[in-house]
Design an enzyme around this catalytic site. Structure first.
Site, short mmCIF file in Angstrom:
data_model
loop_
_atom_site.label_atom_id
_atom_site.label_comp_id
_atom_site.label_asym_id
_atom_site.label_seq_id
_atom_site.Cartn_x
_atom_site.Cartn_y
_atom_site.Cartn_z
N LEU A 24 -8.57 8.80 10.35
CA LEU A 24 -7.48 8.24 10.84
C LEU A 24 -6.64 8.65 9.40
O LEU A 24 -7.71 9.28 8.33
CB LEU A 24 -7.22 7.13 10.08
CG LEU A 24 -7.69 6.19 10.79
CD1 LEU A 24 -7.31 4.55 11.00
CD2 LEU A 24 -6.70 6.19 12.66
N ASP A 66 -14.29 6.48 10.88
CA ASP A 66 -14.35 6.81 9.57
C ASP A 66 -15.52 6.20 9.11
O ASP A 66 -14.85 5.02 7.97
CB ASP A 66 -12.81 6.18 9.13
CG ASP A 66 -11.66 6.82 10.17
OD1 ASP A 66 -11.13 7.26 8.75
OD2 ASP A 66 -11.10 6.52 10.46
N GLU A 71 -16.21 1.01 2.30
CA GLU A 71 -15.83 -0.31 1.64
C GLU A 71 -15.07 -1.16 2.04
O GLU A 71 -14.78 -2.32 2.42
CB GLU A 71 -15.15 -0.07 0.16
CG GLU A 71 -14.37 -0.54 -0.37
CD GLU A 71 -13.71 -0.41 -1.36
OE1 GLU A 71 -14.25 -0.20 -2.35
OE2 GLU A 71 -12.38 0.05 -1.20
N ASP A 72 -14.39 -0.81 3.06
CA ASP A 72 -13.21 -1.10 3.98
C ASP A 72 -13.73 -2.48 4.71
O ASP A 72 -13.68 -2.89 5.26
CB ASP A 72 -12.70 -0.38 5.21
CG ASP A 72 -11.75 -0.07 4.05
OD1 ASP A 72 -11.45 -0.12 2.58
OD2 ASP A 72 -11.40 1.72 4.48
N ARG A 91 -11.88 1.14 13.86
CA ARG A 91 -12.36 0.84 12.77
C ARG A 91 -13.33 -0.25 12.54
O ARG A 91 -14.42 -1.11 12.37
CB ARG A 91 -11.65 0.70 11.38
CG ARG A 91 -11.69 2.48 11.06
CD ARG A 91 -11.44 2.83 9.79
NE ARG A 91 -12.23 2.51 9.16
CZ ARG A 91 -12.62 2.06 7.32
NH1 ARG A 91 -10.97 2.83 6.82
NH2 ARG A 91 -13.98 2.55 6.86
N ARG A 137 -2.76 -2.86 7.09
CA ARG A 137 -4.56 -3.42 7.33
C ARG A 137 -4.85 -4.31 7.49
O ARG A 137 -5.56 -4.79 7.55
CB ARG A 137 -5.76 -2.27 6.75
CG ARG A 137 -5.07 -0.78 6.56
CD ARG A 137 -6.07 -0.52 8.22
NE ARG A 137 -5.52 1.22 8.59
CZ ARG A 137 -6.33 2.52 8.30
NH1 ARG A 137 -7.42 1.89 7.57
NH2 ARG A 137 -6.06 3.35 8.14
N HIS A 168 -4.25 1.38 0.60
CA HIS A 168 -4.69 -0.03 0.32
C HIS A 168 -4.37 -0.11 -0.89
O HIS A 168 -3.88 0.56 -1.43
CB HIS A 168 -6.54 0.37 0.65
CG HIS A 168 -6.46 0.36 1.71
ND1 HIS A 168 -7.75 1.14 1.72
CD2 HIS A 168 -6.97 -0.61 2.56
CE1 HIS A 168 -8.39 0.91 3.61
NE2 HIS A 168 -8.06 0.22 3.81
N CYS A 255 -13.76 4.05 -1.47
CA CYS A 255 -14.12 3.49 -0.21
C CYS A 255 -15.19 3.78 0.31
O CYS A 255 -16.20 3.69 1.44
CB CYS A 255 -13.15 4.57 0.29
SG CYS A 255 -11.73 4.72 -0.41
C1 CIR Z 1 -8.73 5.38 6.95
O1 CIR Z 1 -7.55 5.43 7.43
O2 CIR Z 1 -9.10 4.12 7.31
C2 CIR Z 1 -9.97 5.84 6.36
N1 CIR Z 1 -9.17 7.57 6.47
C3 CIR Z 1 -9.92 6.29 5.00
C4 CIR Z 1 -10.24 4.75 4.67
C5 CIR Z 1 -9.98 4.70 2.69
N2 CIR Z 1 -10.35 3.41 1.94
C6 CIR Z 1 -10.18 3.23 1.55
O3 CIR Z 1 -9.42 3.32 0.88
N3 CIR Z 1 -10.65 1.70 0.79
#
Ligand code: CIR
Length: 260
Positions: A24, A66, A71-72, A91, A137, A168, A255
């Site tokens: 993404l 992704d 971390e997410d 995700r 998100r 984020h 992340c």
């Molecule tokens: C996303 O859009 O979910 C990923 N391409 C990037 C996630 C980055 N994560 C973060 O900043 N904790």
């Protein structure tokens, strides 16, 4: 006393999949180069180890482009890990990939059950509170569910707002020590860091805001010399890591790992 918000012993990372080219992104700046990303990732992991981390390095998962951004999908506190519920539908399945890993490590693993959504990138744990930025998100119901869970463990959660157009909350800020936050001016202008000492990223270096403090080291994306010099002048020991490929997917230092 251990500062649980930046003194850690462990980290979890995941190798970038070849499918990362389908990751993404808010704006298409071209696909990341997988080979370069692997080199950067290896540097990142080596630097965590230099900081004292025992790193669990997970294999790539091609099904989830992704998934390198571990971390997410979880919030790791000293006594409990909490599985998130990503607002990005592509995700959601990453949670099932990380769950068994965390169950191996933690006695207690809880989960955000929904209907709300919340991603780890919107959560900044400081020594006194857990700040959660609502974003595209992370919604109100997700924040409320997390507040109920962490409240059982005595943590204070404060809901704040991620600036419009910023992926984020932590895209724009990071913890440097118990009193100090590195933040973009646009995020700090919202007033969310009133009780902290704030170091601003330099003008035009907003992408430097996402760093991580891991024990004595601050890991930051390479190429932001003004902000780096501010951190050095403030006495932090800094390591710069190339982030050109992750940046194409709106990813940064935080992340790429779970830290606890
Ligand atoms: C996303 O859009 O979910 C990923 N391409 C990037 C996630 C980055 N994560 C973060 O900043 N904790």
């Amino acid at each position: 006393m251990t500062e649980f918000s930046y003194e850690f012993t462990r980290a979890i990372t995941r190798l970038p999949a070849h499918s990362i080219v389908n990751g993404l992104r808010a704006e298409d700046l071209g696909n990341p180069d997988h080979a370069q990303m692997l080199r950067d990732h290896a540097h990142y992991v080596a630097t965590l180890k230099e900081a004292g981390a025992s790193v669990t390095e997970l294999p790539a998962v091609e099904a989830y482009p992704d998934s390198v951004f571990v971390e997410d999908v979880a919030l790791c506190l000293p006594e409990v890990a909490i599985l998130m519920r990503p607002g990005a539908l592509s995700r959601l399945g990453e949670v099932g990939e990380i769950a068994p890993v965390l169950r191996d490590v933690y006695d207690q693993v809880l989960e955000i059950k929904g209907p709300g959504f919340i991603e780890g990138g919107d959560i900044l744990t400081t020594s006194t509170e857990i700040l959660v930025g609502r974003s595209a998100r992370t919604d109100k119901a997700g924040v409320t569910e997390l507040a109920e869970i962490v409240g059982q463990f005595g943590y204070q959660l404060r809901e704040v707002m991620t600036p419009e157009g910023v992926l984020h909350f932590k895209t724009d800020c990071s913890l440097l020590d118990a009193e100090t936050i590195l933040s973009t001016r646009r995020l700090d202008a919202s007033g969310c860091f009133e009780n902290y000492h704030v170091i601003h990223t330099c003008e035009g270096e907003e992408a430097a805001a996402n760093t991580i403090r891991y024990n004595r080291l601050v890991l930051m994306p390479a190429g932001f010399t003004g902000t780096r010099d501010r951190l050095l002048e403030a006495g932090y020991e800094v390591r710069e890591i190339n982030n050109s490929e992750c940046a194409r997917l709106d990813g940064g230092m935080s992340c790429l790992s779970l830290r606890f």
